[in-house]
Design a protein around this motif. Structure first.
Motif, PDB file in Angstrom:
ATOM      1  N   TYR A 289      -5.063  -3.694 -12.710  1.00 48.59           N
ATOM      2  CA  TYR A 289      -4.710  -3.137 -11.404  1.00 48.59           C
ATOM      3  C   TYR A 289      -5.678  -2.012 -11.046  1.00 48.59           C
ATOM      4  CZ  TYR A 289      -0.401  -5.786 -11.794  1.00 48.59           C
ATOM      5  OH  TYR A 289       0.491  -6.795 -11.909  1.00 48.59           O
ATOM      6  N   GLN A 290      -5.847  -1.795  -9.748  1.00 51.20           N
ATOM      7  CA  GLN A 290      -6.709  -0.730  -9.287  1.00 51.20           C
ATOM      8  C   GLN A 290      -6.054   0.623  -9.571  1.00 51.20           C
ATOM      9  OE1 GLN A 290      -7.719  -1.318  -5.156  1.00 51.20           O
ATOM     10  NE2 GLN A 290      -8.122  -3.515  -5.425  1.00 51.20           N
ATOM     11  N   GLY A 291      -6.812   1.509 -10.248  1.00 52.03           N
ATOM     12  CA  GLY A 291      -6.295   2.840 -10.508  1.00 52.03           C
ATOM     13  C   GLY A 291      -6.106   3.609  -9.209  1.00 52.03           C
ATOM     14  N   ILE A 292      -5.235   4.610  -9.253  1.00 53.20           N
ATOM     15  CA  ILE A 292      -4.933   5.384  -8.051  1.00 53.20           C
ATOM     16  C   ILE A 292      -4.700   6.840  -8.431  1.00 53.20           C
ATOM     17  CG2 ILE A 292      -2.456   4.953  -8.165  1.00 53.20           C
ATOM     18  CD1 ILE A 292      -2.436   4.803  -5.122  1.00 53.20           C
ATOM     19  N   ILE A 293      -5.103   7.764  -7.536  1.00 57.76           N
ATOM     20  CA  ILE A 293      -4.856   9.193  -7.719  1.00 57.76           C
ATOM     21  C   ILE A 293      -3.933   9.645  -6.604  1.00 57.76           C
ATOM     22  CG2 ILE A 293      -5.886  11.493  -7.792  1.00 57.76           C
ATOM     23  CD1 ILE A 293      -8.446  10.240  -8.818  1.00 57.76           C
ATOM     24  N   LYS A 294      -2.817  10.278  -6.943  1.00 61.07           N
ATOM     25  CA  LYS A 294      -1.820  10.715  -5.965  1.00 61.07           C
ATOM     26  C   LYS A 294      -1.661  12.238  -6.062  1.00 61.07           C
ATOM     27  CE  LYS A 294       0.823   8.103  -4.140  1.00 61.07           C
ATOM     28  NZ  LYS A 294       0.876   7.450  -2.813  1.00 61.07           N
TER      29      LYS A 294
END
Length: 989
Positions: free
Chosen positions: A82-87
């Motif tokens: 899955y595409q990593g994400i920064i929140k």
């Protein structure tokens, strides 16, 4: 100076404010775009105070940081595939616990050379399904899906391509929920390329009715289902292989294994156009490989899905047999071709089906030793040479009509045709033990026989389901009809060299058999609460079987006309009727479901001998309870229990009362008074998978107890009768020296077994240690009697044959992509048979075998592959007359990829390098223990060239002129995706 005081004051206030902040828990959930939770995802926490920590989501996709102090935080979330994400979050400074909204990750597709890897969770457990992600078990590009299956814990593939899942034979294969080539397992596992498969599912299948209603009864079948990647639904794949080789046998080799040329020719073509999928498979070879198998006819399915690549039996990439020595007995010339088709005709009608044809010739050379557990001990030694030419046609077509969400109809016409020409030469010596314990030859003969037969069969099945609007009520009705014929000619010729002749010296028999069967069933589901349901079901089945068998024993004297011998001729027919009705109660909750049911089944068997007009009628009634319990501890841990009862009718051979002397040493006489068997079956399964470590644990247990078990009674006639006895009973002459096999009903039969498996991977599955073991115990029943020289028959003597089998194994896998893919293994097989009835000349059997070996592939210089497969087998306990050895089986090949996009592959392979491939087996019926040694294909070399073309697109191309026509649904794949099959929503779920 005042600025310094101001700075100090502000710093102090900030410090006091920070100190005043109260630590509180922070939690959240990681899901994908389909709202499926993602266990094992990495979540990194960081705040403005400089604090940071890392955790992982649990089996439900949840994460928790128990004590956070910052107000401005950053979360970095990643998950394999899955595409990593920064929140970034700003949370209130009120000290209260914080629950974040679900964090959604998008699927990631990465191109690595020619391989597309779609990452998902490696294992997912559902109620009746265990799903494995193909991307978690890496293989080289263009490898068949069989190479992936071999790496999956809990699934075993033998050298002939037979698949066993969780200790049970896989009987059918599907692609996107639709049968592929009639459900033929090897046609899919050997030819579907792993590159296009997203997941492999092991399914406990209870049939179409259960899939729609959710009410499951009976014993499920193990099936494989392959789901296709959406980016591979448009395109084509084609490959052709040609190979030539030669046996490399010693000069003193027997005539049946003389040095011959070996050849292989294969052609596979596949076309995918959204819902339309077409596959064509063709093969010719004399290397003991088959594209299709016809051992178990399949009904109610066919086609659906697609294929590609190659492997194993008929595997173009593998030069014919996957780099391994086949376990197929005999030496076979195989010719086969098949077509599989699937399409969507309009919005409501889905069609799929297949046609396959094989024409083989097999030569078999075998040694058979049979020991009888009898009061009059006897042993027979048999040397046989057999040439058979089976021909098979199989056609099936499925129409699924779903006009709306409430109605569903499926109709399946089928046709099969089996033809066979068999000729054999047998040398038989039968020995018995006299009163002093010394063996003597009581019968010896040489026989030649010819058998020709054809068996066409026509069938039609249908199923209709109606779900009532705005309710959970459900009604379904099913029907089936089939008719089949068998026309057979037999001509055994005997030359007796010792003892009195038993069967006629030259016998010609003509058999004309037919079978008609019909069935109808239905069920009605009524909700009685929010999570509870009642189901009323009924099934009627009727079958009619007849056989006209006429024997001519004077054919050799006068072949110009037919001479019927009434004592060996027979006209027998019978009907078998069952009515089954039942009531089930089911509770369906989120984490568990329970089914409790009770049923009754009256059964009636009517038979008549048309020669004597003797009639028999047997009526039985069985109470059939049913129970199942499923509990999902989590997505990675599940428990399942199931109980069911089932009846089994006698076969025609077990019922017809006239003696069949086709086998002079073991004539057979049926019993028209047999009752149907009734078995009670229990099974228990527990699965567990750790998302954190990748460890997998399975345990399966089963128990079956059978009432009225149909068993053998072997009646031993003496070598000679007194003259007075023969004068009074002239028919006894033909029984001299024989072991007449009869059938009886008996109680006391039961069997139980268990399979356990533990798999531990590490270093991102580069290394895997697998331990597994199976154990089974069978308490079989058999009877014997002896007739003395005065025609006095002894009382029935009961033998309990206790068979214990234990099969532990240990495997260690190394899988470093594009470097090495290898496995070392050890397998131990213990087969112990104890008989309660032992006499002089008989003994118990204790056969053991140990396999030690290594197999694998090494990839060097980017385009070269070196493959090896070595097994050392140590055998103990076989009869010395079988000449059982401890073979070294070693195969190897070197392969070179070349041309653009690796379209060409050249391989040089050597099989059974030490020329020691032979088959050994042992079976036990309760009355007779049989040990067999049979020939197999020996040492040979083969050079093959494979050329392939392929082109795939993830959706319908925008320019129809570039290879595809318009009108396709973007994205491809079956409506609804996943397993496809019958529409959802028909049941209480």
């Amino acid at each position: 100076m005042k600025y310094i005081y101001l700075i100090l004051a502000l710093t102090g206030l900030s410090f006091l404010q920070a100190s005043a902040q109260t630590a509180r828990p922070l939690s959240g959930t990681v899901i994908d775009s389909t709202k499926l939770t993602l266990p094992g995802s990495s979540v990194k926490y960081k705040d403005e105070l400089g604090d940071s920590t890392v955790t992982s989501t649990d089996v439900n996709g949840k994460f928790t940081f128990p004590a956070v102090k910052g107000n401005k935080i950053t979360l970095t979330i990643s998950s394999i595939g899955y595409q990593g994400i920064i929140k970034h979050y700003t949370i209130p400074a009120d000290g209260k616990a914080v629950a974040l909204d679900p964090i959604v990750l998008k699927s990631s597709v990465r191109q690595l050379g020619a391989v597309t890897i779609v990452g998902v969770n490696p294992v997912v457990f559902k109620e009746d399904t265990v799903q494995y992600s193909v991307s978690a078990y890496k293989v080289r590009e263009n490898a068949p899906i069989e190479d992936v299956i071999k790496k999956i814990p809990g699934i075993d593939v033998d050298k002939d391509g037979n698949v066993t899942a969780q200790g049970k034979q896989v009987t059918k294969v599907r692609v996107n929920g639709k049968d592929f080539f009639g459900g033929d397992v090897q046609s899919a596992t050997k030819n579907l390329p792993a590159d296009v498969i997203e997941s492999v599912q092991i399914v406990d299948d209870y049939g179409d009715q259960a899939n729609l209603t959710g009410i499951k009864t009976g014993e499920p079948n193990k099936i494989l289902n392959f789901t296709i990647r959406k980016d591979k639904n448009y395109g084509y794949f084609g490959q052709a292989t040609a190979g030539d080789g030669r046996d490399l046998l010693p000069k003193e080799a027997d005539a049946d294994v003389k040095n011959e040329n070996r050849y292989v020719g294969l052609l596979n073509i596949f076309k995918f156009k959204g819902d339309q999928q077409i596959a064509l498979l063709g093969s010719i070879n004399n290397t003991n490989v088959n594209t299709f198998s016809y051992g178990t006819p399949t009904t109610g399915g066919g086609g659906g899905g697609f294929g590609g690549g190659g492997g194993g039996r008929g595997n173009a990439l593998r030069g014919g047999n996957n780099g391994s020595t086949t376990n197929a007995n005999g030496i076979t010339n195989a010719h086969s071709i098949g077509l599989n088709f699937r399409d969507q005709w309009g919005k409501a009608l889905s069609v799929y089906g297949s046609y396959s044809f094989t024409d083989n010739t097999t030569f078999t050379n075998s040694t058979v030793i049979q020991k009888n557990n009898s009061l009059d001990a006897s042993t027979s030694n048999q040397q046989s040479q057999t040439t058979s030419n089976p021909t098979n046609h199989r056609f099936n077509f499925n129409l699924e009509w779903k006009p709306d969400t409430l109605n569903y109809l499926k109709v399946t016409p089928t046709f099969t045709y089996a033809g066979s020409d068999v000729s054999s030469v047998d040398n038989v010596i039968s020995q018995r033990t006299n009163q002093s314990g010394q063996p003597f030859t009581n019968l010896a003969y040489t026989s030649t026989s010819t058998t020709n037969s054809v068996s066409p069969n026509y069938g039609l099945t249908g199923f209709y389901n109606r779900r009532f609007k705005n309710s959970k009520r459900n009604l379904n009705i099913g029907f089936s009809a089939s008719t089949g014929y068998t026309y057979q000619f037999d001509n055994p010729i005997y030359n007796y060299t010792a003892g009195a002749g038993t069967a006629p010296a030259n016998q010609v028999t003509y058999t004309d058999s037919k079978n008609h069967s019909y069935g109808v069933n239905g069920s009605y589901l009524e909700p009685i609460g929010k999570v509870s349901f009642l189901e009323l079901n009924y099934a009627l089945n009727y079958s009619f079987t007849s056989s006209d068998k006429e024997a001519d024993t004077a054919y050799a004297l006068d072949p110009t006309r037919y001479h019927r011998y009434d004592l060996l001729s027979n006209r027998y027919q019978y009907t078998f009727t069952t009515n089954r009705f039942g009531l089930n109660y089911r509770i369906i909750e989120k984490k568990y479901n329970v089914t409790l049911g009770i049923g009754g089944q009256p059964a009636k068997l009517d038979g008549v001998n048309l020669f004597t007009n003797v009639r028999t009628s047997i009526s039985t009634f069985n109470v059939i309870p049913a129970a199942s319990f499923n509990y999902m501890f989590s997505r990675s841990q599940a428990l399942r229990f199931n109980y069911n009862g089932a009846s089994n009718q006698p076969t025609f051979d077990q019922l017809q009362p006239v003696i069949d002397f086709t086998n002079a040493l073991y004539p057979v006489q049926g019993n028209p008074n047999l009752k149907p068997e009734f078995s009670n079956n229990l099974s228990l399964r527990y699965n567990a998978f750790s998302f954190q470590t990748g460890n997998i644990f399975f345990i399966n247990a089963n128990y079956t107890q059978t009432d009225h078990k149909i068993v053998q009674n072997v009646v031993f006639y003496p070598a000679r009768f007194t003259a007075a006895t023969l004068a009074a009973n002239p028919d006894l002459k033909k029984y001299q020296n024989t072991n007449l096999v009869q059938y009886l009903n008996a109680d006391g039969y039961y069997t139980y077994g268990a399979n356990v498996l533990y798999s531990k991977p590490w270093k991102e599955r580069r290394y895997t240690l697998i331990f597994g073991s199976g154990i089974s115990y069978t308490n079989n029943v058999g009877y014997t009697q002896t007739v003395d020289s005065l025609n006095n028959t002894s009382p029935l003597a009961k033998n309990i044959a206790k068979t214990l089998t234990v099969t532990p194994q240990l495997r260690f896998r190394v899988n470093i992509n594009d470097v090495i893919d290898a496995e070392a293994f050890s397998r131990l097989s213990l087969n112990k048979i104890d008989n309660t009835l032992l006499t002089a000349g008989t003994q118990n059997t204790n056969i053991r075998s140990l396999d030690l070996g290594v197999n694998g592939k090494n990839y060097v210089w980017k385009d070269w592959t070196f493959s090896y497969d070595y097994t050392k087998t140590l055998n103990y306990g076989y009869d010395s007359k079988l000449n059982v050895k401890n073979p070294n089986i070693f195969n190897a090949y070197v392969e070179r990829r070349f041309l653009k996009d690796y379209r060409g592959t050249l391989r040089l392979a050597m099989y059974d390098i030490f020329n020691e491939n032979t088959g050994f087996s042992v079976t036990n019926t309760g009355s007779i223990v049989t040990q067999t040694n049979v020939n197999r294909l020996g040492r040979y070399a083969l050079l093959t060239f494979t050329y392939r073309l392929q082109k795939f697109a993830g959706k319908a191309p925008s320019n129809p002129e570039r290879g595809f026509r318009g009108g396709d649904r973007p994205g491809g794949g079956p409506p609804g995706g996943g397993m496809g099959g019958p529409p959802p929503g028909g049941g209480p779920m």
